[in-house]
Scaffold this motif. Sequence first.
Motif, PDB file in Angstrom:
ATOM      1  N   TYR A 125       0.827  -1.209   0.000  1.00 36.41           N
ATOM      2  CA  TYR A 125       0.000   0.000   0.000  1.00 36.41           C
ATOM      3  C   TYR A 125       0.866   1.265   0.000  1.00 36.41           C
ATOM      4  N   ARG A 126       1.972   1.237   0.675  1.00 39.04           N
ATOM      5  CA  ARG A 126       2.839   2.420   0.684  1.00 39.04           C
ATOM      6  C   ARG A 126       3.377   2.737  -0.708  1.00 39.04           C
ATOM      7  N   ARG A 127       3.630   1.694  -1.478  1.00 46.10           N
ATOM      8  CA  ARG A 127       4.076   1.918  -2.867  1.00 46.10           C
ATOM      9  C   ARG A 127       2.936   2.473  -3.716  1.00 46.10           C
ATOM     10  N   GLU A 128       1.723   2.021  -3.438  1.00 47.01           N
ATOM     11  CA  GLU A 128       0.583   2.487  -4.222  1.00 47.01           C
ATOM     12  C   GLU A 128       0.158   3.907  -3.852  1.00 47.01           C
ATOM     13  N   PHE A 129       0.430   4.302  -2.602  1.00 44.13           N
ATOM     14  CA  PHE A 129       0.029   5.630  -2.127  1.00 44.13           C
ATOM     15  C   PHE A 129       1.214   6.338  -1.462  1.00 44.13           C
ATOM     16  N   PRO A 130       2.264   6.615  -2.240  1.00 42.60           N
ATOM     17  CA  PRO A 130       3.478   7.193  -1.651  1.00 42.60           C
ATOM     18  C   PRO A 130       3.245   8.566  -1.021  1.00 42.60           C
ATOM     19  N   ASP A 131       2.246   9.278  -1.500  1.00 40.96           N
ATOM     20  CA  ASP A 131       1.972  10.626  -0.971  1.00 40.96           C
ATOM     21  C   ASP A 131       0.833  10.621   0.054  1.00 40.96           C
ATOM     22  N   ARG A 132       0.326   9.429   0.373  1.00 40.20           N
ATOM     23  CA  ARG A 132      -0.787   9.330   1.326  1.00 40.20           C
ATOM     24  C   ARG A 132      -0.455   8.270   2.381  1.00 40.20           C
ATOM     25  N   PRO A 133       0.548   8.504   3.224  1.00 40.49           N
ATOM     26  CA  PRO A 133       0.962   7.471   4.198  1.00 40.49           C
ATOM     27  C   PRO A 133      -0.151   7.088   5.168  1.00 40.49           C
ATOM     28  N   ASP A 134      -0.990   8.046   5.541  1.00 38.77           N
ATOM     29  CA  ASP A 134      -2.083   7.706   6.461  1.00 38.77           C
ATOM     30  C   ASP A 134      -3.084   6.764   5.801  1.00 38.77           C
ATOM     31  N   THR A 135      -3.339   7.004   4.521  1.00 35.50           N
ATOM     32  CA  THR A 135      -4.247   6.121   3.793  1.00 35.50           C
ATOM     33  C   THR A 135      -3.653   4.724   3.664  1.00 35.50           C
ATOM     34  N   ALA A 136      -2.366   4.647   3.352  1.00 34.20           N
ATOM     35  CA  ALA A 136      -1.699   3.347   3.241  1.00 34.20           C
ATOM     36  C   ALA A 136      -1.791   2.578   4.554  1.00 34.20           C
ATOM     37  N   LEU A 137      -1.567   3.270   5.658  1.00 39.09           N
ATOM     38  CA  LEU A 137      -1.648   2.635   6.970  1.00 39.09           C
ATOM     39  C   LEU A 137      -3.059   2.142   7.248  1.00 39.09           C
ATOM     40  N   ALA A 138      -4.050   2.981   6.993  1.00 38.44           N
ATOM     41  CA  ALA A 138      -5.443   2.609   7.252  1.00 38.44           C
ATOM     42  C   ALA A 138      -5.859   1.411   6.408  1.00 38.44           C
ATOM     43  N   LEU A 139      -5.459   1.404   5.154  1.00 35.41           N
ATOM     44  CA  LEU A 139      -5.823   0.299   4.269  1.00 35.41           C
ATOM     45  C   LEU A 139      -5.188  -1.013   4.727  1.00 35.41           C
ATOM     46  N   ALA A 140      -3.950  -0.952   5.184  1.00 28.24           N
ATOM     47  CA  ALA A 140      -3.287  -2.165   5.667  1.00 28.24           C
ATOM     48  C   ALA A 140      -3.970  -2.695   6.927  1.00 28.24           C
ATOM     49  N   VAL A 141      -4.320  -1.808   7.840  1.00 25.11           N
ATOM     50  CA  VAL A 141      -5.043  -2.229   9.048  1.00 25.11           C
ATOM     51  C   VAL A 141      -6.350  -2.925   8.663  1.00 25.11           C
ATOM     52  N   LEU A 142      -7.084  -2.332   7.739  1.00 18.79           N
ATOM     53  CA  LEU A 142      -8.373  -2.889   7.337  1.00 18.79           C
ATOM     54  C   LEU A 142      -8.202  -4.222   6.604  1.00 18.79           C
ATOM     55  N   ALA A 143      -7.153  -4.365   5.819  1.00 21.00           N
ATOM     56  CA  ALA A 143      -6.892  -5.651   5.164  1.00 21.00           C
ATOM     57  C   ALA A 143      -6.636  -6.731   6.210  1.00 21.00           C
ATOM     58  N   GLY A 144      -5.879  -6.404   7.249  1.00 22.57           N
ATOM     59  CA  GLY A 144      -5.666  -7.356   8.334  1.00 22.57           C
ATOM     60  C   GLY A 144      -6.962  -7.705   9.039  1.00 22.57           C
ATOM     61  N   ASP A 145      -7.816  -6.703   9.257  1.00 20.69           N
ATOM     62  CA  ASP A 145      -9.116  -6.953   9.877  1.00 20.69           C
ATOM     63  C   ASP A 145      -9.966  -7.883   9.007  1.00 20.69           C
ATOM     64  N   LEU A 146      -9.926  -7.668   7.700  1.00 18.90           N
ATOM     65  CA  LEU A 146     -10.696  -8.508   6.787  1.00 18.90           C
ATOM     66  C   LEU A 146     -10.279  -9.966   6.927  1.00 18.90           C
ATOM     67  N   ALA A 147      -8.969 -10.220   6.991  1.00 20.15           N
ATOM     68  CA  ALA A 147      -8.491 -11.596   7.150  1.00 20.15           C
ATOM     69  C   ALA A 147      -8.997 -12.208   8.449  1.00 20.15           C
ATOM     70  N   ALA A 148      -9.012 -11.417   9.524  1.00 17.21           N
ATOM     71  CA  ALA A 148      -9.470 -11.925  10.819  1.00 17.21           C
ATOM     72  C   ALA A 148     -10.945 -12.328  10.762  1.00 17.21           C
ATOM     73  N   PHE A 149     -11.789 -11.477  10.175  1.00 12.62           N
ATOM     74  CA  PHE A 149     -13.216 -11.800  10.105  1.00 12.62           C
ATOM     75  C   PHE A 149     -13.475 -12.986   9.176  1.00 12.62           C
ATOM     76  N   LEU A 150     -12.720 -13.077   8.089  1.00 16.21           N
ATOM     77  CA  LEU A 150     -12.876 -14.226   7.197  1.00 16.21           C
ATOM     78  C   LEU A 150     -12.512 -15.528   7.908  1.00 16.21           C
ATOM     79  N   SER A 151     -11.555 -15.458   8.842  1.00 17.48           N
ATOM     80  CA  SER A 151     -11.127 -16.673   9.535  1.00 17.48           C
ATOM     81  C   SER A 151     -12.257 -17.277  10.367  1.00 17.48           C
ATOM     82  N   VAL A 152     -13.164 -16.451  10.868  1.00 16.92           N
ATOM     83  CA  VAL A 152     -14.319 -16.949  11.605  1.00 16.92           C
ATOM     84  C   VAL A 152     -15.447 -17.320  10.641  1.00 16.92           C
ATOM     85  N   ARG A 153     -15.618 -16.499   9.629  1.00 23.57           N
ATOM     86  CA  ARG A 153     -16.706 -16.697   8.680  1.00 23.57           C
ATOM     87  C   ARG A 153     -16.619 -18.049   7.984  1.00 23.57           C
TER      88      ARG A 153
END
Length: 366
Positions: A125-153
């Motif tokens: 994500y940092r490579r995709e959004f080099p000028d938006r570090p906060d967005t890159a961080l938020a997207l990575a957190v949410l991707a991790g959250d998605l994996a966690a919810f899928l693990s229960v689903r």
Amino acid sequence: MNDTITAALRRAADHQRGFEARFAEYFATLTEPAGGALDLPPNGAFPARALELVRELSLRGGKRLRVALLHEAAALVAEEREQQVPGLAEAAISVELLQTHGLIHDDIIDDAPVRRGGPSTYYAYRREFPDRPDTALALAVLAGDLAAFLSVRVLLAGALPPDRALAMAAVVTDAGATTVGGQLLDLERDFHPAPEPGLLHAVTEYKSTRYSVLAPLRLGLLAAGADLAPHDTELRAYATAVGIANQIHDDWLDLFGDPDALGKPVGSDIRSGRRTYLVSALLAAVDPAGRAVLDAALGNPDCTDEELDRICRIARDHGVDRAVRRVAERHARQAATRAAGWHGRWRPEAVAFFEHLPAWSVARDR
């Protein structure tokens, strides 16, 4: 490597090969054109990209030890071949998705650019959004959250009987919650100049052992229809010993391992200032001159390879590398002794797997 360890590794490899195709098939069912199983928002590119990155990291490999553990746990008690036990495929996907969640968030916490021989999700994500570090961080957190919810689903959305699905989902959610607690304690640990073994063991148990060893054991037995209550104390004892041995060896590999085999650079614990088993042993053993070298490198992200090589030499000169390995081997022997006590109660071939697995866990190169 003796024949019994080789046989255990061969069984683990068989489980891994069968799982890889099933895991890829699972992700295909989530997004297949004719109505995928996962209801992603139809607008925008971010949701699909998050799932794509979760898929990429998940399918990039790893030891898949959790997969082997749950299959062999089912084989301890199953009357039929463990591959036919309903729910094992879903359980394997579940624990590996939980692992993906942990890796994504770990790489954010550690600011790690590489994982499993490729870019970490955070750095993708940092490579995709080099000028938006906060967005890159938020997207990575949410991707991790998605994996966690899928693990229960994946457990709740399958064809398992409802009571068994709920029991297995409870194991996964409990493992996820305790892992977060372990990660929090892991961060607190690094505020201690030289953590005591008890604190290091607690970090290991809650951050990794509960979901990497104990949860697969519980899931495999549940899938095979076993009652966990009579066995949970000894399963915990086995998991604790294996987990400590495995983590100490991981810490050893972080300084003395081969980067190509590991799929990531060595020295990340030193550069991030983490007080691991190995770092704590170094801090306790080195002389003042060596301590000065180590203090200068700890927490320095710009620590050079030459400085790491110097720390390696200091560790070897003080016998720290050998001492740490001996501690890992001692815990591995304790785990093997625990598993040896299962003979006569459970199926011998599966018991042998757990008896000989600990020796491999402290001899592997990745």
